[in-house]
Scaffold this motif. Structure first.
Motif, short mmCIF file in Angstrom:
data_model
loop_
_atom_site.label_atom_id
_atom_site.label_comp_id
_atom_site.label_asym_id
_atom_site.label_seq_id
_atom_site.Cartn_x
_atom_site.Cartn_y
_atom_site.Cartn_z
N PRO A 101 9.84 -1.84 -2.32
CA PRO A 101 9.84 -3.31 -2.29
C PRO A 101 11.24 -3.90 -2.43
O PRO A 101 11.54 -4.93 -1.81
CB PRO A 101 8.96 -3.68 -3.49
CG PRO A 101 8.14 -2.49 -3.77
CD PRO A 101 9.00 -1.32 -3.40
N CYS A 102 12.09 -3.25 -3.23
CA CYS A 102 13.45 -3.76 -3.41
C CYS A 102 14.22 -3.68 -2.11
O CYS A 102 14.88 -4.65 -1.70
CB CYS A 102 14.15 -2.97 -4.51
SG CYS A 102 15.83 -3.54 -4.85
N GLN A 134 0.83 -1.20 0.00
CA GLN A 134 0.00 0.00 0.00
C GLN A 134 0.86 1.26 0.00
O GLN A 134 0.62 2.20 -0.77
CB GLN A 134 -0.92 0.00 1.22
CG GLN A 134 -2.04 -1.02 1.16
CD GLN A 134 -2.91 -0.99 2.39
OE1 GLN A 134 -2.60 -0.31 3.37
NE2 GLN A 134 -4.00 -1.74 2.38
N VAL A 135 1.88 1.27 0.85
CA VAL A 135 2.75 2.44 0.92
C VAL A 135 3.48 2.64 -0.41
O VAL A 135 3.53 3.75 -0.96
CB VAL A 135 3.76 2.30 2.08
CG1 VAL A 135 4.78 3.43 2.06
CG2 VAL A 135 3.03 2.26 3.42
N SER A 136 4.05 1.55 -0.93
CA SER A 136 4.82 1.64 -2.18
C SER A 136 3.96 2.12 -3.33
O SER A 136 4.31 3.08 -4.04
CB SER A 136 5.42 0.27 -2.49
OG SER A 136 6.02 0.27 -3.77
N LEU A 137 2.81 1.48 -3.53
CA LEU A 137 1.97 1.84 -4.67
C LEU A 137 1.32 3.21 -4.50
O LEU A 137 1.05 3.90 -5.49
CB LEU A 137 0.90 0.77 -4.88
CG LEU A 137 1.41 -0.57 -5.42
CD1 LEU A 137 0.27 -1.57 -5.56
CD2 LEU A 137 2.08 -0.38 -6.78
N SER A 138 1.06 3.61 -3.26
CA SER A 138 0.49 4.95 -3.05
C SER A 138 1.49 6.03 -3.47
O SER A 138 1.12 7.02 -4.13
CB SER A 138 0.10 5.13 -1.58
OG SER A 138 -0.92 4.24 -1.21
N ILE A 139 2.75 5.84 -3.10
CA ILE A 139 3.78 6.81 -3.50
C ILE A 139 3.95 6.80 -5.01
O ILE A 139 4.06 7.87 -5.65
CB ILE A 139 5.11 6.50 -2.79
CG1 ILE A 139 4.94 6.66 -1.27
CG2 ILE A 139 6.22 7.41 -3.29
CD1 ILE A 139 6.15 6.23 -0.48
#
Length: 399
Positions: free
Chosen positions: A231-232, A172-177
């Motif tokens: 994610p990486c 959620q955090v990654s895709l929101s950014i």
């Protein structure tokens, strides 16, 4: 500003390298993962080609303006594949020509090629500056490309926001950014179209300048790179954490393994002697290998374990196998067996191994994790016993 471009290239090509190993293991039969890998690769390649403006290699090999068309085609195709990935609908041959992202991509790129062909060579190395923007063909080139970039970035941003609502917290955090960055990039393309077509915006002394548009796009690019990198970095942190756990397990087994290998060097198979003492690269496999070798060594040591158990319990009936032992009793039992094996070596009366098997875990049906924990506890006990003032009974016995 060039540092941001380098960051984008590193992030996109790093993401390509991150997705490639699993794709290779799947023999390139995972369409969505293939879309993601190719999309990141093409977007990264497009960024690399866009930085060759000072030395446009393709222009010298083909024609003036070829570099511009190449990196725009890389961007367009990368965005097209990213839309298919985020929609979870990979592009297939039978539905290729009905997909809106494909139709828009081909239409816009074809129009850009036509407009480039209509330009005289002196205009094909155009930039966002006068006098190039006075020519309608240059403005049309930027407008056509801008329209597709607005469509591609906005579509990817909306789809990323939708996926962010249905994912795990890290996702959620990654895709929101990423979504915020992509929507900002879409807005920067809209502002760029306004800059190209609105002469009032390009007037001297106006507060709205191309530098503002460019800076806004750079900030949006940083946001996308940051979201893609989460994610990486999370995977790298998990890998390092798991590697530390397996390295600790590998070292915990060292005492038991070393004592067994001293008596049975043939336990270590298919490994060149010169590399035996080098630290392993894959600690997960190394731990399992050492676990199997310790188990094999205890099997070979079983005659002496039987003799040591008879010494520890002389009241037991002859031929009755010793029951499962745990804790200090097991440590002293194995230590005594190693001592007896050393004495037999010195006397030249070493006994061959028998099928008997001692289970230091919870039993013969113990799972790998619990059995490994038992072997590590045994190895720690042997190390602690060797370091006590009275010392180990097998310490110093030559193999």
């Amino acid at each position: 500003m060039k540092y941001v471009n380098v960051l984008a290239v590193v992030t996109l090509l790093g993401g390509t390298a991150w997705t490639l190993p699993l794709l290779i293991r799947q023999r390139f039969r995972a369409p969505l993962r293939l879309h993601l890998c190719l999309s990141l690769l093409l977007l990264g390649t497009g960024n690399v080609l866009s930085q060759l403006w000072d030395a446009p290699l393709l222009d010298g090999l083909l024609f003036t303006g070829a570099t511009k068309l190449a990196y725009n085609m890389a961007f367009f195709t990368g965005l097209c594949l990213m839309v298919g990935f985020l929609r979870e609908r990979p592009l297939r041959r039978r539905t290729l020509w009905t997909r809106p992202e494909v139709v828009w991509c081909l239409f816009c790129f074809t129009a850009m090629v036509v407009v480039t062909a209509l330009m005289p060579p002196r205009l094909r190395d155009h930039t966002f500056a006068l006098p190039y923007l006075d020519d309608w063909r240059v403005r049309a080139f930027y407008d056509i490309g801008g329209v597709y970039l607005v469509f591609g970035y906005a579509t990817c941003g909306v789809l990323a926001a939708w996926h962010a609502r249905h994912g795990r917290p890290m996702r959620q955090v990654s895709l929101s950014i990423v979504s915020v960055g992509l929507l900002a990039l879409s807005l920067s393309c809209v502002l760029r179209i306004l800059w190209v077509n609105c002469e009032a915006c390009r007037g001297y002394g106006h507060h709205f300048t191309y530098a503002n548009v460019f800076l806004f796009g750079q900030v949006a690019t940083i946001a996308v790179c940051a979201g893609l990198s989460i994610p990486c970095f999370a995977s790298a942190a998990q890998f390092l954490r798991e590697r530390a756990v397996h390295r600790s397990r590998f070292r915990e087994l060292a005492e038991l393994w070393q004592r067994l290998v001293d008596f049975y060097p043939e336990l270590v198979l298919d490994q060149p002697r010169g590399r035996r003492w080098l630290p392993p690269l894959d600690y997960t496999s190394a731990v399992y290998r050492r676990y199997v070798e310790c188990r094999d060594g205890l099997t070979r040591l079983s005659p002496y374990l039987h003799r040591a158990s008879e010494e520890a319990a002389p009241h037991e009936a002859a031929g009755e196998s010793a029951g499962p032992t745990a804790g200090p009793d097991l440590v002293h039992l194995v230590d005594r067996a190693l001592y007896l094996r050393g004495e037999a070596d010195r006397a030249g009366t070493a006994t061959p191994a028998t099928p008997a098997f001692l289970a230091p875990g919870t039993g013969h049906d113990a799972d790998y994790e619990s059995d490994l924990a038992g072997l590590m506890a045994l190895s720690r006990g042997l190390r602690d016993l060797r370091s006590t003032p009275e010392g180990s009974t097998s310490h110093g016995v030559p193999s």
